[in-house]
Write a protein that holds these residues in place. Structure first.
Motif, PDB file in Angstrom:
ATOM      1  N   SER A 155       0.854  -1.181   0.000  1.00 11.89           N
ATOM      2  CA  SER A 155       0.000   0.000   0.000  1.00 11.89           C
ATOM      3  C   SER A 155       0.891   1.231   0.000  1.00 11.89           C
ATOM      4  O   SER A 155       1.801   1.355   0.821  1.00 11.89           O
ATOM      5  CB  SER A 155      -0.917  -0.018   1.223  1.00 11.89           C
ATOM      6  OG  SER A 155      -1.942   0.932   1.055  1.00 11.89           O
TER       7      SER A 155
ATOM      8  N   GLN B 125       8.204  11.363   2.924  1.00 15.25           N
ATOM      9  CA  GLN B 125       8.402   9.928   3.063  1.00 15.25           C
ATOM     10  C   GLN B 125       7.249   9.121   2.473  1.00 15.25           C
ATOM     11  O   GLN B 125       6.093   9.518   2.585  1.00 15.25           O
ATOM     12  CB  GLN B 125       8.540   9.586   4.534  1.00 15.25           C
ATOM     13  CG  GLN B 125       9.090   8.196   4.760  1.00 15.25           C
ATOM     14  CD  GLN B 125       9.750   8.093   6.112  1.00 15.25           C
ATOM     15  OE1 GLN B 125       9.264   8.631   7.093  1.00 15.25           O
ATOM     16  NE2 GLN B 125      10.864   7.397   6.169  1.00 15.25           N
TER      17      GLN B 125
ATOM     18  N   LEU C 217       5.635   5.296   2.743  1.00 10.72           N
ATOM     19  CA  LEU C 217       5.667   4.094   3.562  1.00 10.72           C
ATOM     20  C   LEU C 217       4.776   3.040   2.916  1.00 10.72           C
ATOM     21  O   LEU C 217       3.861   3.368   2.175  1.00 10.72           O
ATOM     22  CB  LEU C 217       5.129   4.397   4.964  1.00 10.72           C
ATOM     23  CG  LEU C 217       5.820   5.510   5.753  1.00 10.72           C
ATOM     24  CD1 LEU C 217       4.881   6.083   6.792  1.00 10.72           C
ATOM     25  CD2 LEU C 217       7.071   4.988   6.408  1.00 10.72           C
ATOM     26  N   CYS C 218       5.048   1.783   3.228  1.00  8.95           N
ATOM     27  CA  CYS C 218       4.141   0.715   2.797  1.00  8.95           C
ATOM     28  C   CYS C 218       3.267   0.368   3.990  1.00  8.95           C
ATOM     29  O   CYS C 218       3.767   0.078   5.067  1.00  8.95           O
ATOM     30  CB  CYS C 218       4.906  -0.514   2.344  1.00  8.95           C
ATOM     31  SG  CYS C 218       3.802  -1.888   1.961  1.00  8.95           S
ATOM     32  N   THR C 219       1.943   0.416   3.799  1.00  8.50           N
ATOM     33  CA  THR C 219       1.075   0.144   4.947  1.00  8.50           C
ATOM     34  C   THR C 219       0.334  -1.176   4.834  1.00  8.50           C
ATOM     35  O   THR C 219      -0.497  -1.469   5.681  1.00  8.50           O
ATOM     36  CB  THR C 219       0.018   1.240   5.135  1.00  8.50           C
ATOM     37  OG1 THR C 219      -0.653   1.413   3.911  1.00  8.50           O
ATOM     38  CG2 THR C 219       0.624   2.518   5.589  1.00  8.50           C
ATOM     39  N   GLU C 220       0.581  -1.959   3.812  1.00  9.91           N
ATOM     40  CA  GLU C 220      -0.057  -3.274   3.789  1.00  9.91           C
ATOM     41  C   GLU C 220       1.023  -4.297   4.074  1.00  9.91           C
ATOM     42  O   GLU C 220       2.036  -4.337   3.368  1.00  9.91           O
ATOM     43  CB  GLU C 220      -0.722  -3.533   2.436  1.00  9.91           C
ATOM     44  CG  GLU C 220      -1.621  -4.744   2.419  1.00  9.91           C
ATOM     45  CD  GLU C 220      -2.857  -4.574   3.295  1.00  9.91           C
ATOM     46  OE1 GLU C 220      -2.821  -5.024   4.460  1.00  9.91           O
ATOM     47  OE2 GLU C 220      -3.845  -3.989   2.822  1.00  9.91           O
ATOM     48  N   TYR C 221       0.793  -5.107   5.107  1.00  7.60           N
ATOM     49  CA  TYR C 221       1.820  -6.051   5.524  1.00  7.60           C
ATOM     50  C   TYR C 221       2.236  -6.942   4.358  1.00  7.60           C
ATOM     51  O   TYR C 221       1.387  -7.572   3.717  1.00  7.60           O
ATOM     52  CB  TYR C 221       1.295  -6.904   6.675  1.00  7.60           C
ATOM     53  CG  TYR C 221       2.272  -7.973   7.073  1.00  7.60           C
ATOM     54  CD1 TYR C 221       3.447  -7.628   7.720  1.00  7.60           C
ATOM     55  CD2 TYR C 221       2.046  -9.299   6.756  1.00  7.60           C
ATOM     56  CE1 TYR C 221       4.372  -8.588   8.053  1.00  7.60           C
ATOM     57  CE2 TYR C 221       2.968 -10.265   7.093  1.00  7.60           C
ATOM     58  CZ  TYR C 221       4.128  -9.901   7.737  1.00  7.60           C
ATOM     59  OH  TYR C 221       5.044 -10.862   8.061  1.00  7.60           O
ATOM     60  N   CYS C 222       3.549  -6.960   4.074  1.00  9.24           N
ATOM     61  CA  CYS C 222       4.001  -7.681   2.880  1.00  9.24           C
ATOM     62  C   CYS C 222       5.190  -8.563   3.161  1.00  9.24           C
ATOM     63  O   CYS C 222       5.975  -8.865   2.276  1.00  9.24           O
ATOM     64  CB  CYS C 222       4.309  -6.690   1.765  1.00  9.24           C
ATOM     65  SG  CYS C 222       5.513  -5.431   2.230  1.00  9.24           S
ATOM     66  N   GLY C 223       5.354  -8.975   4.413  1.00  7.33           N
ATOM     67  CA  GLY C 223       6.387  -9.955   4.683  1.00  7.33           C
ATOM     68  C   GLY C 223       7.575  -9.382   5.435  1.00  7.33           C
ATOM     69  O   GLY C 223       7.494  -8.312   6.041  1.00  7.33           O
ATOM     70  N   LEU C 224       8.650 -10.121   5.374  1.00 11.33           N
ATOM     71  CA  LEU C 224       9.796  -9.896   6.246  1.00 11.33           C
ATOM     72  C   LEU C 224      10.195  -8.427   6.380  1.00 11.33           C
ATOM     73  O   LEU C 224      10.298  -7.907   7.472  1.00 11.33           O
ATOM     74  CB  LEU C 224      10.975 -10.717   5.714  1.00 11.33           C
ATOM     75  CG  LEU C 224      12.163 -10.807   6.668  1.00 11.33           C
ATOM     76  CD1 LEU C 224      11.781 -11.541   7.930  1.00 11.33           C
ATOM     77  CD2 LEU C 224      13.321 -11.500   5.979  1.00 11.33           C
TER      78      LEU C 224
ATOM     79  N   HIS D  13       8.710  -5.655   5.432  1.00 10.61           N
ATOM     80  CA  HIS D  13       7.598  -4.718   5.266  1.00 10.61           C
ATOM     81  C   HIS D  13       7.967  -3.313   5.763  1.00 10.61           C
ATOM     82  O   HIS D  13       7.724  -2.313   5.090  1.00 10.61           O
ATOM     83  CB  HIS D  13       6.400  -5.271   6.036  1.00 10.61           C
ATOM     84  CG  HIS D  13       5.276  -4.324   6.255  1.00 10.61           C
ATOM     85  ND1 HIS D  13       4.672  -3.635   5.226  1.00 10.61           N
ATOM     86  CD2 HIS D  13       4.632  -3.961   7.397  1.00 10.61           C
ATOM     87  CE1 HIS D  13       3.701  -2.890   5.737  1.00 10.61           C
ATOM     88  NE2 HIS D  13       3.659  -3.056   7.037  1.00 10.61           N
ATOM     89  N   SER D  14       8.579  -3.252   6.944  1.00  9.22           N
ATOM     90  CA  SER D  14       8.832  -1.935   7.526  1.00  9.22           C
ATOM     91  C   SER D  14      10.033  -1.247   6.888  1.00  9.22           C
ATOM     92  O   SER D  14      10.303  -0.087   7.165  1.00  9.22           O
ATOM     93  CB  SER D  14       9.029  -2.051   9.034  1.00  9.22           C
ATOM     94  OG  SER D  14      10.110  -2.902   9.323  1.00  9.22           O
ATOM     95  N   LYS D  15      10.740  -1.949   6.030  1.00 12.13           N
ATOM     96  CA  LYS D  15      11.869  -1.301   5.347  1.00 12.13           C
ATOM     97  C   LYS D  15      11.509  -0.875   3.939  1.00 12.13           C
ATOM     98  O   LYS D  15      12.356  -0.418   3.180  1.00 12.13           O
ATOM     99  CB  LYS D  15      13.057  -2.257   5.289  1.00 12.13           C
ATOM    100  CG  LYS D  15      13.765  -2.385   6.618  1.00 12.13           C
ATOM    101  CD  LYS D  15      15.029  -3.181   6.439  1.00 12.13           C
ATOM    102  CE  LYS D  15      15.715  -3.399   7.769  1.00 12.13           C
ATOM    103  NZ  LYS D  15      16.629  -4.541   7.703  1.00 12.13           N
ATOM    104  N   MET D  16      10.270  -1.057   3.577  1.00 15.12           N
ATOM    105  CA  MET D  16       9.842  -0.721   2.221  1.00 15.12           C
ATOM    106  C   MET D  16       9.542   0.777   2.166  1.00 15.12           C
ATOM    107  O   MET D  16       8.396   1.201   2.123  1.00 15.12           O
ATOM    108  CB  MET D  16       8.612  -1.549   1.851  1.00 15.12           C
ATOM    109  CG  MET D  16       8.286  -1.493   0.387  1.00 15.12           C
ATOM    110  SD  MET D  16       7.140  -2.805  -0.012  1.00 15.12           S
ATOM    111  CE  MET D  16       6.450  -2.176  -1.535  1.00 15.12           C
ATOM    112  N   LEU D  17      10.604   1.553   2.213  1.00 19.69           N
ATOM    113  CA  LEU D  17      10.461   3.006   2.284  1.00 19.69           C
ATOM    114  C   LEU D  17      10.897   3.627   0.959  1.00 19.69           C
ATOM    115  O   LEU D  17      11.709   3.069   0.235  1.00 19.69           O
ATOM    116  CB  LEU D  17      11.330   3.561   3.406  1.00 19.69           C
ATOM    117  CG  LEU D  17      11.083   2.970   4.795  1.00 19.69           C
ATOM    118  CD1 LEU D  17      12.154   3.438   5.760  1.00 19.69           C
ATOM    119  CD2 LEU D  17       9.713   3.354   5.291  1.00 19.69           C
TER     120      LEU D  17
END
Lengths: 348, 556
Positions: free
Chosen positions: A148, A179, A181-188, A190-194
Motif C-alpha cells: 500500500s 516519506q 511508507l508501505c502500509t499493507e503487511y508484505c512480509g519480512l 515490510h517496515s523497510k519498504m520506504l
C-alpha cells in the motif's frame, strides 16, 4: 491555529491539496466528538454523584424515556454522522477521480521496494520526482503481494494489487522531500519498504525531466530522430508485461505454462513449434510479431484460429515491448516442464 | 485453577444446610476429574471455558508485551524481524479467536443464560460440552502450528501473501476453521435455548438485556462463521496445492479474499462487543438500582447492530481498489452502526438518572467501558468518514481504534462480569478495595497504552512495523509504559481473585441486592439451577420500584 492543532494531534506537515481537505474535516470531526464525548462523560459523572446510593436497599422511580427523548438520541448523532460522511465522501470522490490534465506516473510495489516509471522519462527506484502545484496521477500495481502506497504528508494511500492497476492522484503544494511508507503487511521487510517523494518547483522539474530524457537518448548510439520514447530493454520487459495485460493477450495466453486458449508464453521464445500444416517453426521475434499482426498465418497445431489481429492497435515500441516480455519468460529455471508457481517473482 | 471440592459452598446460610444436603451446589456435586471433564452442566462448562480463556488471554498478553518491548526503539530491540512478524500474528490470532470471541458468550453466556431464563440447562447440554472440546482441539492445532514453524501473515491472512508464504499456514488455518465450529455450535445452542426454554412469565420483552445481547451475538455467529470457515479452507488449499482463487497470475482476485474475510471478521467485532454491551446493561442497572432506561431501544439496537453489522464490511477496504461508489455505500452503512451504539450509550447513561449508584468494582468498569465505547465508537465514525480513512487506514490509528472498542469495551465488560458474577459463580467475595485499585490501574494503563497509538497513527506510523522512523519513538515509549501499567493491573486482579476463590468470605445469595433474574437462585446455584419449584417471574428484570408506591406503567 491549524499549526497548533497539527502539533496537538501529531499530524505531519500537510503538503498536498488533499491534505488540506482531510485536515479541515479532521478538526471538525475530532472537535465535535471530543465535545460530545465530554458532554456524555460529564453528565454521567454528575449523575454518579447526584444519585449516589444512600440506603442499601433504596427503591428507585420507574423512569422510561419518552418517544421524544429516544428520537433525540437517534437523530442528533445521525445528523452529525451523515454530515461528516457527506463531506468525507465528496473529498474521497475527489481524490479518486484524477483531473484530465494530470501527469501519469507508474508505481510498482515489489518486495521490498517501490519502482517508479514515467511514460516519457526515466525509471527510478525508491525516489519519485514530481512537480509542485501540478496534479499527478499514480497508477499503482504490485509485482508480488499486496502493498500500500502511503505518503503521510499528502494524506494519500492506495493499495497496490498484483494483476491490477489502481489509481489515486495528488497535487503537492510545497517543494521538499516526503516519506513514502508501505502500509499493507508484505512480509519480512515490510517496515523497510520506504521511498521518498521529491517535490520540485515546476520549472526545476521540467529541467530535471528533460535532462533525464536526454541522458537516456545519448546512451543510445543510434538515437533516432524520433525523440519519443525508445525505452531501454529492461524497462521494455515491464512495459510489455503491462501491455500484455492491458491488450488482453493474457486472457488467452498463460504465462505459467498452463493450457489455455492460446499457447502459453512461458518458454515460448526459441521453442520449436509444430504448425497445423505439419511444418515446424522456430519461435523468434519475427514469428511473434507476425502472429500478433496476422495470427492465422502460421497457426500452431491444436489451436483454433480465434485471435484477432493487433495490426494498427499496437505502436511499434509496444509490439517490441511485448516481444521483449515474451522473451523474458524464457529463464532457465522455468523453461522445463510445467510451471510450479506464479509467473511473477516467487516469494522467498 | 479448576475449582475443586475445597471450594465448598460457603454461601449457604446455616438455615439452608438442610437443602444443600440434598441439593449440593454445582461445584461440589461430583468431585472427580471425570465428573468435570464429562459434565453436561452448563455452569461447569462455563467455568472450564473460563479457565482456558484466561490461559489464552495470558498467552496473548505475554506476546502483546513482547511486541511493545520490541517497539521501544526504532531498530531491532529484542528479536529479529521474522520473530516479530510471528509474534504479532500469534498475538492477534490468540486474542481474537481464542480469547475475545469466546470470552463472554462461552463463559458468562453459558453460565448465566439458563439461569436468567429460568431453565435447568441449555437446550443441548451434550453439544455444549462438545463445543468446549472442539474449541480446545482447534486451539491446540493452531497453537501447535504457530509454535512449530510459525505463521507470519498477521491474523488477517491476506492473500496472496498467505497463499505464498513458506511458513506454516495450513495447521493454523485449519485450527481456526475447527474453532469456528465451536462458535457455531454455541450459537445454535443459545438461540434454541432462548426460543424454547424461557420459564413461564419470561416473555421476549421481559428477557434480561444480557440475554438479548447473547441472542443477537449467536445469530451473527451462526450466519457469519461459515463464511470464514470456507475462506480458510480455500486459502489452505491454495497454499498447499496452488489453486487460483486469489492469485491474479491464475485468474484469481486478491480483493475477493478481503471481501470474504471481512464478511465474517467485521461482524466478528460485534460477536466480541455485543455481549459486552449486554453485560454492561446488567451491571449499570444492578449498581444504580434502576430499571433500564429505554429497555426496548437497547434490546432492538442489539438486533440492529447485528443486522447492520453484516453490511459494513467494506469499510475495511476503502483503499483496496474497490470502487468509489462501493466505498461510499459501506461508509454510510457504517454510520448506522454508530447510531445504534449511540442509542445504547445514551440509554445507559439515562439508566443512572434518578438511580441509586453504588460505586463498586463492576461499576468502576462500567465507567471505563463508557469511556472506551464512546471514544472507540467516535473514532470508528471518524474512520467511516471515507476521506479520513485514506490516511488512517492500516496505521496505528486503526490499531488504537479497534483496541479501544473491541478490546477495551470487551475487557471492561469481561472484568465487570467476572466481578459482578463472582459471588454467583463461587459463593465468595473478593476484596473491594483491591478491586477498585486494579480497575483504576487497568483503565489508566489502557488509556496510556492506546492514546499514544492514536497519535502515532495520526503521525503516519503504519501497523505491523518492526522498525520505524525515529520521529515515532517518543509515543511508542509512552505506549509501552502504559502497557506495563496495564499488565500490572491484571497481575493484581489475578492475585486477589485467586485469594478470594480459596479464602474469600461467603457472599450470601445476593450480595448486590440485585434484581437480575440470575440472583433468584442460590449462589452458587445447585446442579439443576433451582431447588424446589421454579421461581416465578412477575416483574421485568431490574425492577427496583418500591412495591408500596409502585405505579407500574406498562413497559414501553
Amino acid at each position: 491555529m491549524s499549526e497548533l492543532l497539527n502539533n496537538i494531534l501529531f499530524l505531519p506537515e500537510a503538503a498536498s491539496t488533499f491534505a488540506e481537505r482531510v485536515d479541515a474535516l479532521h478538526y471538525f470531526v475530532v472537535g465535535t466528538t471530543m465535545v460530545m464525548s465530554a458532554g456524555v462523560g460529564l453528565a454521567a459523572l454528575f449523575m454518579f454523584f447526584r444519585y449516589r446510593r444512600r440506603l442499601p436497599a433504596q427503591a428507585t422511580e420507574y423512569v422510561v424515556p419518552t418517544l421524544k427523548t429516544e428520537f433525540l438520541f437517534v437523530s442528533v448523532p445521525l445528523v452529525f454522522f451523515l454530515a461528516w460522511f457527506g463531506i468525507g465522501f465528496r473529498d474521497f470522490t475527489w481524490v479518486t477521480t484524477p483531473p484530465k490534465d494530470a501527469m501519469d506516473v507508474y508505481v510498482m510495489g515489489k518486495q521490498w521496494m517501490w519502482k517508479f516509471a514515467y511514460p516519457e522519462g526515466p525509471n527510478g527506484v525508491n525516489v519519485l520526482h514530481v512537480p509542485a502545484n501540478r496534479p499527478v496521477r499514480l497508477l499503482i500495481t504490485s509485482r508480488d503481494v499486496l502493498h500500500s502506497f502511503y505518503v503521510p504528508s499528502f494524506r494519500i494511500k492506495q493499495d497496490a494489487l498484483p494483476g491490477r492497476y489502481t489509481q489515486i492522484w495528488f497535487e503537492a503544494t510545497k517543494p521538499g522531500t516526503y516519506q513514502v511508507l508501505c502500509t499493507e503487511y508484505c512480509g519480512l521487510s515490510h517496515s523497510k519498504m520506504l521511498a521518498e517523494v521529491v517535490v520540485l518547483p515546476a520549472e526545476e522539474y521540467d529541467v530535471w525531466i528533460k535532462e533525464q530524457r536526454r541522458g537516456r537518448l545519448q546512451d543510445r548510439q543510434d538515437a533516432l530522430a524520433d525523440t519519443s520514447l525508445v525505452p531501454p530493454v529492461a524497462r521494455m520487459v515491464e512495459q510489455g508485461q503491462v501491455l500484455a495485460g492491458t491488450q488482453g493477450c493474457l486472457k488467452c495466453h498463460s504465462v505459467d505454462g498452463s493450457q489455455h486458449i492460446g499457447p502459453t508464453f512461458l518458454g515460448m521464445f526459441d521453442r520449436l513449434e509444430r504448425l497445423d500444416d505439419g511444418k515446424d517453426i522456430r519461435v523468434d521475434e519475427a514469428y511473434i510479431t507476425q502472429s500478433m499482426m496476422d495470427p492465422g498465418a502460421h497457426l500452431v497445431a491444436g489451436y483454433q484460429n480465434v485471435m484477432p489481429t493487433y495490426q494498427g492497435k499496437l505502436q511499434g515500441p509496444e509490439t517490441a515491448a511485448i516481444v521483449e516480455y515474451i522473451k523474458s519468460l524464457r529463464t532457465a529455471n522455468i523453461r522445463e516442464g510445467a510451471s510450479e508457481g506464479p509467473a511473477y517473482d516467487a516469494i522467498q | 485453577m479448576t475449582p475443586s471440592s475445597s471450594i465448598a459452598s460457603p454461601g449457604a446460610a446455616p438455615a439452608h444446610d438442610e437443602h444443600h444436603d440434598h441439593h449440593p451446589n454445582y461445584l461440589v456435586d461430583g468431585t472427580t476429574i471425570k465428573s468435570w471433564l464429562l459434565t453436561v452442566d452448563h455452569k461447569r462448562i462455563g467455568l472450564m471455558f473460563l479457565f482456558w480463556v484466561l490461559l489464552f488471554f495470558l498467552v496473548g498478553g505475554i506476546f502483546a508485551l513482547l511486541i511493545r518491548v520490541e517497539l521501544l526503539t526504532p531498530g531491532p530491540t529484542i528479536m529479529d524481524a521474522m520473530t516479530y512478524n510471528r509474534t504479532f500474528t500469534l498475538h492477534g490470532l490468540v486474542m481474537i479467536f481464542l480469547f475475545m470471541i469466546p470470552a463472554i458468550p462461552a463463559v458468562f453466556g453459558n453460565f448465566m443464560l439458563p439461569l436468567m431464563l429460568g431453565a435447568k440447562d441449555v437446550a443441548f447440554p451434550r453439544l455444549n460440552l462438545l463445543s468446549l472440546y472442539i474449541y480446545l482441539a482447534g486451539a491446540m492445532l493452531a497453537l501447535w502450528g504457530m509454535l512449530n514453524g510459525g505463521l507470519d501473515t498477521g491474523w488477517t491472512f491476506y492473500a496472496p501473501y498467505s497463499t505464498h508464504t513458506t511458513t506454516t499456514v495450513a495447521p493454523v488455518l485449519f485450527g481456526a476453521f475447527i474453532i469456528g465450529f465451536s462458535s457455531i455450535v454455541t450459537g445454535i445452542n443459545f438461540i434454541v435455548t432462548t426460543h424454547t426454554m424461557r420459564a413461564p412469565g419470561i416473555t421476549w420483552f421481559k428477557m434480561p438485556l444480557f440475554v438479548w445481547a447473547i441472542y443477537a451475538t449467536s445469530c451473527i455467529q451462526v450466519l457469519a462463521t461459515p463464511v470464514i470457515g470456507l475462506l480458510l479452507v480455500l486459502v489452505t488449499v491454495e497454499n498447499l496445492f496452488g489453486f487460483g482463487m486469489f492469485d491474479p497470475a491464475r485468474g484469481g482476485d486478491p480483493v475477493l479474499f478481503q471481501h470474504l474475510f471481512w464478511f465474517y471478521s467485521h461482524p466478528a467485532v460485534y460477536i466480541m462487543v455485543l455481549p459486552a454491551f449486554g453485560v454492561m446493561s446488567e451491571v449499570v442497572a444492578a449498581f444504580s438500582r434502576k430499571n433500564i432506561f429505554g429497555y426496548r431501544a437497547v434490546a432492538y439496537s442489539s438486533l440492529g447492530i447485528a443486522f447492520v453489522g453484516f453490511f459494513a464490511w467494506g469499510h475495511h477496504m476503502f483503499v483496496s481498489g474497490q470502487s468509489t461508489f462501493v466505498g461510499g455505500l459501506f461508509g454510510v452503512l457504517t454510520m448506522l452502526v454508530g447510531v445504534f451504539t449511540a442509542i445504547k450509550v445514551f440509554n445507559w447513561v439515562g439508566t443512572v438518572y434518578k438511580g441509586a449508584v453504588d460505586f463498586k468494582t463492576p461499576f468502576a468498569y462500567f465507567c471505563g467501558f463508557l469511556f472506551f465505547t464512546v471514544f472507540g465508537g467516535m473514532t470508528g465514525i471518524a474512520l467511516g468518514t471515507v476521506s479520513l480513512d485514506v490516511p488512517w487506514h492500516d496505521t496505528y490509528f486503526v490499531v488504537a481504534h479497534f483496541h479501544f472498542i473491541m478490546v477495551g469495551a470487551t475487557i471492561m465488560a469481561f472484568l465487570a462480569a467476572l466481578h459482578y458474577w463472582f459471588p454467583k459463580m463461587f459463593g465468595r467475595t473478593y476484596h473491594e478495595g483491591w478491586g477498585l485499585v486494579s480497575a483504576a490501574l487497568i483503565i489508566l494503563g489502557f488509556n496510556a497504552t492506546f492514546i499514544p497509538q492514536f497519535l502515532v497513527g495520526n503521525n503516519g506510523m503504519p501497523r505491523r512495523y518492526y522498525e520505524y522512523p525515529e520521529r515515532f519513538q517518543a509515543l511508542n515509549v509512552a505506549s509501552t509504559a502504559g502497557a506495563s501499567l496495564l499488565a500490572f493491573g491484571f497481575v493484581i486482579i489475578a492475585m486477589y481473585l485467586t485469594y478470594a476463590l480459596l479464602y474469600g468470605r461467603a457472599s450470601g445469595k445476593n450480595p448486590w441486592r440485585s434484581k437480575g433474574y440470575e440472583w433468584l437462585t442460590e449462589s452458587p446455584p445447585p446442579t439443576h439451577n433451582f431447588v424446589g419449584p421454579q421461581p416465578t417471574y412477575p416483574e421485568e428484570p431490574h425492577f427496583y420500584v418500591d412495591p408500596k408506591k409502585a405505579e407500574v406503567p406498562d413497559a414501553v
